[in-house]
Write an enzyme that holds these catalytic residues in place. Structure first.
Site, PDB file in Angstrom:
ATOM      1  CG  MET A  84      45.983  35.661  42.689  1.00 57.49           C
ATOM      2  SD  MET A  84      44.919  36.071  41.315  1.00 57.49           S
ATOM      3  CE  MET A  84      45.060  37.855  41.257  1.00 57.49           C
ATOM      4  CE  LYS A  93      38.774  27.497  39.674  1.00 56.34           C
ATOM      5  NZ  LYS A  93      39.932  28.290  39.726  1.00 56.34           N
ATOM      6  CG  ASP A 114      34.062  36.447  44.476  1.00 52.40           C
ATOM      7  OD1 ASP A 114      33.149  35.921  43.828  1.00 52.40           O
ATOM      8  OD2 ASP A 114      34.721  37.412  44.067  1.00 52.40           O
TER       9      ASP A 114
END
Ligand code: SAH
Length: 289
Positions: free
Chosen positions: A184, A69, A47
């Site tokens: 987060m 991403k 990741d």
């Protein structure tokens, strides 16, 4: 790299998947099992939060496969990643699924493990040091202290749909847990702070943000709950937020000494559900490691 036999580590068998926590960044926080997996894996699916220095420990010849991403392009979906793991395992690879922190703390490790189980693939889960523990430790903030909190709560500031989680009972969390560690949190920090204040947390309560914890770029801001959103401006992700009187202990426990931001906190306020925190001793009496 490590003496696997002496440590009694299990064989990383062909066709198996190991879901491994890489910790928050510092390669020194890897477990022996994680190092063992890195030196035996054929395929590593990792990741975005996995530190480059950790990937450099992979066995020469291992395939590195990024599953996060990249450059604004959409990230692979969870079913895509699980399918990739299954395909690699069925092809007989030793598959290392490497995730930042701990794979099962806001890390979707369980979702992937369930998909592997459903496909009949053998797997092992190797815990890692989660950012909410390791990141705090590198900021000199203990998650608990006997005189301050008998509970600590890990919260995500981001639901799977990207909003502030609304299935969470924020009032109960705010009232019940003297220390909150929020993952987060930066994107929705103003809303999160408002919810906590509305539920009765004090504006003056100590709070801190640890950005890029345990990496050479670590930055720490110490502030108060009511000023936290402003204090976060300009801080880079990933970042972990901690709210509670334990933050005050950083004054004596900042073993890295790379402090930034406000250091002066007001005196402790009334307790939540626990006894009042102790007044910190004057600087001359604090212990330093
Ligand atoms: N499984 C991970 C968490 C993944 S969710 C773990 O156990 O740590 C991603 C969030 O983790 C980030 O938004 C941030 O809040 C936190 N995080 C991960 N690595 C971090 C780091 N090095 N410094 C600060 N926060 C980090």
């Amino acid at each position: 790299m490590i003496d696997s036999a002496r440590l009694g580590l299990p064989e990383f068998a062909a066709g198996h998947v190991w879901l491994v926590g890489a910790g928050p960044g510092d390669p020194g926080l890897l477990s022996a099992l994680a190092l063992h997996a890195l030196s035996h894996a054929d395929s590593i699916v990792y990741d975005a939060l996995v530190d480059r220095r950790i990937l450099d420990l992979a066995r020469p010849g291992a395939t590195l496969d990024f599953a996060g991403k990249r450059g604004g392009r959409p990230s692979p979906t969870q079913p895509d990643i699980s399918a990739r793991l299954i395909r690699l395992a069925e092809a007989g690879h030793r598959v290392l699924r490497l995730k930042g922190g701990d794979p099962c703390v806001f890390g979707r490790g369980a979702e992937e493990a369930l998909a592997l189980a459903a496909a009949g693939i053998r797997f092992r889960i190797v815990p890692g040091i989660t950012a909410g523990i390791g990141g705090l430790a590198y900021a000199g903030i203990p998650a608990t202290h006997r005189e301050i909190n008998s509970a600590v709560t890990f919260v995500t500031g981001h639901s799977s749909r990207g909003a502030v989680p609304d299935r969470l009972d924020w009032d109960a969390v705010a009232r019940g847990s003297p220390v909150l560690v929020i993952y987060m949190a930066l994107q929705h920090l103003p809303q999160i702070v408002e919810r906590l204040l509305a539920a009765g947390r004090r504006r003056e309560e100590p709070a801190a943000i640890v950005s890029k914890a345990t990496t050479p770029a670590q930055r720490i801001v110490v502030s108060q709950l009511g000023k936290l959103a402003a204090a976060a401006i300009g801080l880079e992700t990933p970042a972990i937020v901690v709210i509670g009187e334990v933050v005050r202990l950083r004054d004596g426990l900042d073993w890295i000494g790379a402090s930034e931001g406000a250091r002066t906190l007001p005196p402790p306020g009334p307790p939540l559900a626990t006894p009042p925190p102790p007044t910190p001793p004057p600087p001359g009496q604090r212990q330093r490691s």
